[in-house]
Scaffold this active site. Structure first.
Site, PDB file in Angstrom:
ATOM      1  N   ASP A   9      43.728  43.630  50.955  1.00  0.00           N
ATOM      2  CA  ASP A   9      44.438  44.413  49.944  1.00  0.00           C
ATOM      3  C   ASP A   9      45.932  44.154  50.128  1.00  0.00           C
ATOM      4  O   ASP A   9      46.455  44.265  51.233  1.00  0.00           O
ATOM      5  CB  ASP A   9      44.116  45.902  50.122  1.00  0.00           C
ATOM      6  CG  ASP A   9      44.665  46.756  48.997  1.00  0.00           C
ATOM      7  OD1 ASP A   9      43.881  47.443  48.343  1.00  0.00           O
ATOM      8  OD2 ASP A   9      45.899  46.731  48.773  1.00  0.00           O
ATOM      9  N   ASP A 107      44.692  43.285  43.237  1.00  0.00           N
ATOM     10  CA  ASP A 107      45.267  43.002  44.569  1.00  0.00           C
ATOM     11  C   ASP A 107      44.258  43.193  45.696  1.00  0.00           C
ATOM     12  O   ASP A 107      44.649  43.335  46.844  1.00  0.00           O
ATOM     13  CB  ASP A 107      46.520  43.855  44.803  1.00  0.00           C
ATOM     14  CG  ASP A 107      46.234  45.233  45.363  1.00  0.00           C
ATOM     15  OD1 ASP A 107      45.210  45.830  44.981  1.00  0.00           O
ATOM     16  OD2 ASP A 107      47.032  45.688  46.193  1.00  0.00           O
ATOM     17  N   GLU A 108      42.969  43.200  45.371  1.00  0.00           N
ATOM     18  CA  GLU A 108      41.978  43.598  46.361  1.00  0.00           C
ATOM     19  C   GLU A 108      40.717  42.750  46.215  1.00  0.00           C
ATOM     20  O   GLU A 108      40.252  42.525  45.108  1.00  0.00           O
ATOM     21  CB  GLU A 108      41.651  45.069  46.068  1.00  0.00           C
ATOM     22  CG  GLU A 108      40.996  45.827  47.146  1.00  0.00           C
ATOM     23  CD  GLU A 108      40.624  47.217  46.629  1.00  0.00           C
ATOM     24  OE1 GLU A 108      39.697  47.780  47.196  1.00  0.00           O
ATOM     25  OE2 GLU A 108      41.235  47.713  45.659  1.00  0.00           O
TER      26      GLU A 108
END
Ligand code: TTP
Ligand code: MG
Length: 346
Positions: A9, A107-108
């Site tokens: 993340d 973002d993960e």
């Protein structure tokens, strides 16, 4: 077979990208979100860098409150297109390290690294990934490594920012026992409160409840939670190709219940998202409508279709049905409406 699951993340993702693009703001509190308008703005914070977080600013906080907490912060608008491009670059890097990559949001992601020879190698790969993203994109990330997705995710939450945490399989049980129940993915704030009323705070205490009790408390999810707190979480790193979620929200200048105003704005949102889906050649699978009433009470309604779908009439009809239910179910004035879509490859 024992698995090696990596979760990654990015740290304060939107804010970190803005810092990279605007080095003159380095070292200052920085907030990405809607315009604070000197304290009278009505939108929310998307995210804040870690300096701004020290003032109590965080995602989803009203932007007016963020402004009050730290008027000297740098406030920047959301530049979604830029963050999407960066996200694609990062996912490109990740795909070099595993054929099984599940992207969860911009973002993960989860990577299945079970092809490696043990956790030592896993840790080495995790360091390589962090370094490559830092070198190529000048961005820091946090990585967690564990024998399942839940453990890897919890490890990330503990190691933030710019961290790397490995939970070896033989450490998993002790690691979980020491956690507070809210650290377990799938146990939200409401459940935490219910559990607290029963005097349960720690995972070790939650384990004393049997299967049946958990099913009573959590419904179908009870079974998953039962396994999860014992270090058993069979959920695979999915190849469903959930590409991304697309979403848009609108905060009204004044709280309103005027259907004409509300549906006009909503039609605009529906059309905007439909256009984005078309541009990227995506189907939709899950629709979520957000409604925030006066006083910031926020509700969502979701619909997940059996099959992915590409029909605009269904898209529009189902979204509007959910919005209508919000209008009917409460007499309160409405502050914000929004629509989010989970998209799949065509
Ligand atoms: P997160 O990974 O939840 O947050 P973050 O990357 O900003 O910070 P952290 O270091 O704690 O991971 O979300 C990723 C991005 O998604 C975030 O940078 C901005 C966006 N976002 C919103 O726009 N609104 C929200 O409420 C949240 C939670 C995130
Ligand atoms: Mg993040």
């Amino acid at each position: 077979m024992e698995r090696i699951i990596l979760h990654i993340d990015m740290d304060c993702f939107f804010a970190q990208i803005e810092e990279r693009e605007n080095p003159q703001f380095k070292g200052r509190p920085l907030v990405v979100g809607s315009d604070p308008k000197g304290g009278s703005g009505r939108g929310v914070v998307s995210t804040a860098n870690y300096i701004a977080r020290k003032y109590g600013i965080h995602s989803a906080l009203p932007i007016s409150q963020a402004f009050r907490l730290c008027p000297e912060a740098v406030f920047l608008p959301v530049n979604f297109g830029l963050y999407e491009r960066v996200s694609e670059n990062i996912f490109g890097i990740l795909r070099k390290y595993s054929e099984r990559v599940e992207t969860v949001s911009l973002d993960e992601a989860y990577l299945d690294l079970s092809y490696l020879n043990g956790f030592k190698e896993g840790e080495k790969v995790a360091r390589e990934i962090k370094n490559e993203i830092l070198e190529k994109e000048k961005l820091t990330s946090t990585i967690g490594l564990g024998s399942n997705k839940a453990i890897a995710k919890i490890a990330v939450n503990q190691a933030k920012p710019n961290g790397l945490k490995v939970v070896l399989p033989e450490e998993a049980e002790a690691f979980l026992n020491h956690l507070e129940v809210e650290e377990i993915p799938g146990i939200g704030p409401k459940k935490v409160e219910e559990l607290e009323k029963r005097g349960i705070r720690k995972v070790s205490e939650l384990k004393e409840l049997g299967r049946e009790k958990l099913r009573e408390l959590f419904g179908k999810a009870g079974e998953t939670i039962y396994g999860r707190i014992r270090g058993k979480d069979e959920e695979e790193v999915s190849l469903k190709n959930i590409i991304k979620s697309l979403g848009r929200e609108h905060t009204f200048e004044k709280d309103t219940r005027d259907p004409e105003i509300i549906f006009k704005v909503f039609d605009g949102i529906v059309e905007y998202i439909w256009e984005e889906l078309g541009k990227k050649n995506l189907s939709f699978k899950t629709l979520t409508v957000v409604c925030r009433y006066q006083g910031f009470e926020t509700h969502t309604r979701s619909l997940t279709l059996k099959e992915k779908e590409r029909n605009f009439r269904i898209f529009k009809r189902e979204s509007k049905k959910m919005l209508l239910k919000f209008l009917i179910s409460s007499p309160k004035l409405i502050r914000l409406i929004g629509l989010r879509v989970i998209c799949l490859e065509k």
